[in-house]
Design a protein around this motif. Structure first.
Motif, PDB file in Angstrom:
ATOM      1  N   LEU A  31      34.220  33.511  32.332  1.00 30.77           N
ATOM      2  CA  LEU A  31      33.335  32.642  31.565  1.00 30.77           C
ATOM      3  C   LEU A  31      34.009  32.162  30.281  1.00 30.77           C
ATOM      4  CD1 LEU A  31      30.379  31.548  31.532  1.00 30.77           C
ATOM      5  CD2 LEU A  31      29.807  33.523  30.096  1.00 30.77           C
ATOM      6  N   LEU A  32      34.769  33.042  29.638  1.00 30.11           N
ATOM      7  CA  LEU A  32      35.395  32.708  28.363  1.00 30.11           C
ATOM      8  C   LEU A  32      36.650  31.869  28.535  1.00 30.11           C
ATOM      9  CD1 LEU A  32      35.630  33.051  25.276  1.00 30.11           C
ATOM     10  CD2 LEU A  32      36.843  35.222  25.698  1.00 30.11           C
ATOM     11  N   PHE A  33      37.525  32.253  29.487  1.00 36.05           N
ATOM     12  CA  PHE A  33      38.836  31.621  29.626  1.00 36.05           C
ATOM     13  C   PHE A  33      38.922  30.655  30.805  1.00 36.05           C
ATOM     14  CE2 PHE A  33      39.740  35.868  27.703  1.00 36.05           C
ATOM     15  CZ  PHE A  33      40.148  35.416  26.463  1.00 36.05           C
ATOM     16  N   HIS A  34      37.858  30.550  31.605  1.00 40.27           N
ATOM     17  CA  HIS A  34      37.867  29.695  32.794  1.00 40.27           C
ATOM     18  C   HIS A  34      38.983  30.115  33.761  1.00 40.27           C
ATOM     19  CE1 HIS A  34      35.080  27.179  30.589  1.00 40.27           C
ATOM     20  NE2 HIS A  34      35.943  27.088  29.595  1.00 40.27           N
ATOM     21  N   ALA A  35      39.181  31.408  33.856  1.00 38.23           N
ATOM     22  CA  ALA A  35      40.217  31.944  34.735  1.00 38.23           C
ATOM     23  C   ALA A  35      39.813  33.340  35.189  1.00 38.23           C
ATOM     24  CB  ALA A  35      41.571  31.989  34.023  1.00 38.23           C
ATOM     25  N   ARG A  36      40.273  33.698  36.381  1.00 37.12           N
ATOM     26  CA  ARG A  36      40.041  35.040  36.905  1.00 37.12           C
ATOM     27  C   ARG A  36      41.365  35.779  36.901  1.00 37.12           C
ATOM     28  NH1 ARG A  36      36.640  36.392  42.344  1.00 37.12           N
ATOM     29  NH2 ARG A  36      35.095  35.254  41.096  1.00 37.12           N
ATOM     30  N   TRP A  37      41.380  36.961  36.280  1.00 38.96           N
ATOM     31  CA  TRP A  37      42.641  37.652  36.023  1.00 38.96           C
ATOM     32  C   TRP A  37      43.071  38.575  37.156  1.00 38.96           C
ATOM     33  CZ3 TRP A  37      44.973  35.730  31.862  1.00 38.96           C
ATOM     34  CH2 TRP A  37      44.180  35.008  30.983  1.00 38.96           C
ATOM     35  N   TRP A  38      42.157  39.008  37.971  1.00 42.11           N
ATOM     36  CA  TRP A  38      42.529  39.789  39.159  1.00 42.11           C
ATOM     37  C   TRP A  38      41.602  39.382  40.294  1.00 42.11           C
ATOM     38  CZ3 TRP A  38      40.520  42.079  34.717  1.00 42.11           C
ATOM     39  CH2 TRP A  38      39.200  42.549  34.800  1.00 42.11           C
ATOM     40  N   ASP A  39      42.054  39.636  41.522  1.00 41.93           N
ATOM     41  CA  ASP A  39      41.303  39.185  42.689  1.00 41.93           C
ATOM     42  C   ASP A  39      41.532  40.168  43.838  1.00 41.93           C
ATOM     43  OD1 ASP A  39      39.915  37.837  44.599  1.00 41.93           O
ATOM     44  OD2 ASP A  39      41.240  36.093  44.686  1.00 41.93           O
ATOM     45  N   TYR A  40      40.450  40.777  44.302  1.00 45.39           N
ATOM     46  CA  TYR A  40      40.519  41.738  45.400  1.00 45.39           C
ATOM     47  C   TYR A  40      40.053  41.134  46.724  1.00 45.39           C
ATOM     48  CZ  TYR A  40      40.821  45.192  41.607  1.00 45.39           C
ATOM     49  OH  TYR A  40      41.190  45.904  40.506  1.00 45.39           O
ATOM     50  N   SER A  41      40.106  39.807  46.831  1.00 42.42           N
ATOM     51  CA  SER A  41      39.593  39.151  48.029  1.00 42.42           C
ATOM     52  C   SER A  41      40.314  39.605  49.296  1.00 42.42           C
ATOM     53  CB  SER A  41      39.715  37.624  47.894  1.00 42.42           C
ATOM     54  OG  SER A  41      38.926  37.156  46.823  1.00 42.42           O
ATOM     55  N   ASN A  42      41.568  40.015  49.173  1.00 40.98           N
ATOM     56  CA  ASN A  42      42.328  40.465  50.339  1.00 40.98           C
ATOM     57  C   ASN A  42      42.085  41.928  50.683  1.00 40.98           C
ATOM     58  OD1 ASN A  42      43.512  37.919  50.652  1.00 40.98           O
ATOM     59  ND2 ASN A  42      45.176  38.427  49.242  1.00 40.98           N
ATOM     60  N   PHE A  43      41.327  42.629  49.850  1.00 40.94           N
ATOM     61  CA  PHE A  43      41.012  44.035  50.107  1.00 40.94           C
ATOM     62  C   PHE A  43      39.711  44.134  50.898  1.00 40.94           C
ATOM     63  CE2 PHE A  43      44.028  44.347  46.762  1.00 40.94           C
ATOM     64  CZ  PHE A  43      44.573  45.621  46.810  1.00 40.94           C
ATOM     65  N   PRO A  44      39.632  45.095  51.827  1.00 41.69           N
ATOM     66  CA  PRO A  44      38.363  45.281  52.539  1.00 41.69           C
ATOM     67  C   PRO A  44      37.288  45.835  51.604  1.00 41.69           C
ATOM     68  CG  PRO A  44      39.917  47.027  53.110  1.00 41.69           C
ATOM     69  CD  PRO A  44      40.680  46.023  52.286  1.00 41.69           C
ATOM     70  N   PHE A  45      36.035  45.537  51.937  1.00 32.52           N
ATOM     71  CA  PHE A  45      34.886  46.028  51.169  1.00 32.52           C
ATOM     72  C   PHE A  45      34.965  45.633  49.697  1.00 32.52           C
ATOM     73  CE2 PHE A  45      35.810  49.114  54.588  1.00 32.52           C
ATOM     74  CZ  PHE A  45      34.675  48.925  55.364  1.00 32.52           C
ATOM     75  N   ASN A  46      35.234  44.337  49.463  1.00 33.49           N
ATOM     76  CA  ASN A  46      35.244  43.837  48.088  1.00 33.49           C
ATOM     77  C   ASN A  46      33.951  43.083  47.804  1.00 33.49           C
ATOM     78  OD1 ASN A  46      35.732  40.650  48.003  1.00 33.49           O
ATOM     79  ND2 ASN A  46      36.915  41.486  49.731  1.00 33.49           N
TER      80      ASN A  46
END
Length: 282
Positions: free
Chosen positions: A88-103
């Motif tokens: 919300l503050l920086f308009h960016a996501r710093w980590w992403d677990y989309s490739n991990f199961p059960f995220n």
């Protein structure tokens, strides 16, 4: 006041431990040294915050199973809220677990919950008693000076970091514009290879992911004039457009994603990977 000072020093200790853990983990994954700290100093504040909250809230819990469950759930909640707030503050996501199961929305995952649950048990039952014992041995006057000095440095570091990265999206826009201006001149100077590579450099940010990096790799392997030309142009452009904090974030967070210009960021990151490989072969 003394309690607050102790808590802050513990926060720094666990933030440093988190930085060591994250830097080793990501360096192994990326096969290159990565300084994983969000701040300029060797600190991952989310680890320090989670650890201190665990110590304060769960310090009296003696059941290891309950401690594990509360630590896992609490850490995931903290990680999710932090990810959402930073986006919300920086308009960016710093980590992403989309490739991990059960995220859950790529912000948290089961694997992380298990690690945090185990970490909570180890910190509360094993590590923190020793940390508290050591800090209790430090003279009170030294505690006061450490707190005042390190608190001022940490706040200054946080302010510098936030100011530096707040306009990352705007810098990506400027990078696209500057890169596009190179394409015409580069077409006129060299042949078809330059035409294709300069198209990638100036315009393929809106094309298929990886094309810009692929063209950089082809030009590096060709050994033509385009290799050094593109390399110099790319580095000069990045150095002039992105400030130190932004360059550090791009290097430190391989999963960093922006809201408006994520494709540009991915193309830039892939190009730098190709350039590093090219430098390594020289």
């Amino acid at each position: 006041m003394l309690t607050v000072e102790y808590l802050f020093l513990w926060f720094l200790f666990y933030s440093f431990c988190g930085w060591v853990y994250e830097s080793i983990l990501v360096s192994v994954q990326e096969r290159r040294p990565v300084n994983r700290g969000f701040l300029n100093g060797p600190l991952c504040p989310i680890y320090g915050t989670g650890a201190v909250l665990g110590v304060v809230v769960l310090g009296e819990v003696r059941n290891p199973i309950l401690l594990f469950v509360i630590s896992a759930v609490g850490a995931c909640l903290l990680e999710y809220v932090t990810s959402w707030a930073m986006e919300l503050l920086f308009h960016a996501r710093w980590w992403d677990y989309s490739n991990f199961p059960f995220n859950l929305n790529g912000r948290i995952c089961l694997y992380g919950a298990l690690i945090f649950g185990i970490g909570g048990v180890v910190i509360v039952d094993v590590v923190q008693p020793e940390v508290a014992r050591v800090t209790a041995m430090i003279p009170i006057m030294v505690i006061h000076w450490l707190f005042a000095t390190l608190f001022a440095l940490t706040v200054a570091d946080a302010i510098i970091t936030v100011i530096g990265i707040i306009d990352l999206e705007d810098s990506l826009e400027r990078f696209k514009a500057v890169a596009a201006r190179y394409s015409g001149a580069m077409r006129e100077r060299v042949g078809d290879m330059v035409d294709g590579a300069s198209d990638a450099f100036g315009g393929a940010f809106n094309g298929a992911p990886g094309r810009f990096g692929d063209m950089v790799g082809e030009s590096l392997r060709s050994g033509k004039q385009m290799s050094s030309e593109l390399m110099v142009r790319l580095r000069e452009t990045a150095d002039s457009v992105f400030n130190r904090q932004q360059r550090r974030m791009i290097a430190s967070f391989p999963k960093l994603r922006t809201v408006r210009n994520n494709e540009t960021l991915e193309q830039l990151r892939e190009a730098f990977r190709q350039l590093r490989r090219g430098d390594g072969r020289r």
